[in-house]
Design a protein around this motif. Structure first.
Motif, mmCIF file in Angstrom:
data_model
loop_
_atom_site.group_PDB
_atom_site.id
_atom_site.type_symbol
_atom_site.label_atom_id
_atom_site.label_comp_id
_atom_site.label_asym_id
_atom_site.label_seq_id
_atom_site.Cartn_x
_atom_site.Cartn_y
_atom_site.Cartn_z
ATOM 1 N N ARG A 134 0.874 -1.172 0.000
ATOM 2 C CA ARG A 134 0.000 0.000 0.000
ATOM 3 C C ARG A 134 0.905 1.214 0.000
ATOM 4 N N THR A 135 0.767 2.024 -1.011
ATOM 5 C CA THR A 135 1.540 3.248 -1.125
ATOM 6 C C THR A 135 0.710 4.261 -1.898
ATOM 7 N N GLY A 136 0.788 5.506 -1.464
ATOM 8 C CA GLY A 136 0.009 6.524 -2.147
ATOM 9 C C GLY A 136 -1.479 6.272 -2.092
ATOM 10 N N GLY A 137 -1.942 5.572 -1.047
ATOM 11 C CA GLY A 137 -3.363 5.302 -0.895
ATOM 12 C C GLY A 137 -3.896 4.175 -1.768
ATOM 13 N N ARG A 138 -3.011 3.479 -2.446
ATOM 14 C CA ARG A 138 -3.442 2.393 -3.340
ATOM 15 C C ARG A 138 -2.796 1.065 -2.953
ATOM 16 N N LEU A 139 -3.527 0.001 -3.191
ATOM 17 C CA LEU A 139 -3.004 -1.348 -2.985
ATOM 18 C C LEU A 139 -2.501 -1.880 -4.311
#
Length: 112
Positions: free
Chosen positions: A66-71
């Motif tokens: 999870r990075t930048g609000g995305r999986l």
């Protein structure tokens, strides 16, 4: 993995910080939890680009990031974040030294 500065930032006041540190110390004493403190003196660290999470779901065949609000399960992204995490661990205090830092910060607050 926490930045050392959060051990001394009294958001909500000293009592709230004291409770947070006590909870962190309790969690750090669990067998399945590792807390590491990244020293404030480390100015160029592997998480400077922002927070991320690596998850290894039970029974899953891939690590999830999870990075930048995305999986994502993108292998390149996951591998890059795994390398950043390994670098962070190397830059941080050991779990034992990190517990000592939390204990010292908590002790200083109990004196207030």
């Amino acid at each position: 993995m926490l930045e050392e500065a959060v051990l001394h930032r009294p958001c909500g006041g000293p009592r709230i910080l004291r409770d947070q540190l006590a909870h962190l110390l309790e969690a750090a004493r669990q067998r399945h939890v590792e807390v590491q403190i990244l020293p404030t003196a480390v100015t160029d660290h592997a998480a400077a680009e922002g927070p991320f999470t690596l998850l290894e779901p039970v029974g899953a065949h891939a690590t999830v990031a999870r990075t930048g609000g995305r999986l994502t399960t993108n292998r390149t992204t996951v591998r890059t974040l795994q390398q950043r995490y390994a670098a962070l661990r190397a830059q941080a205090h050991s779990p034992a030294a990190s517990r000592t830092l939390v204990e010292n910060a908590l002790g200083a607050l109990r004196a207030i």
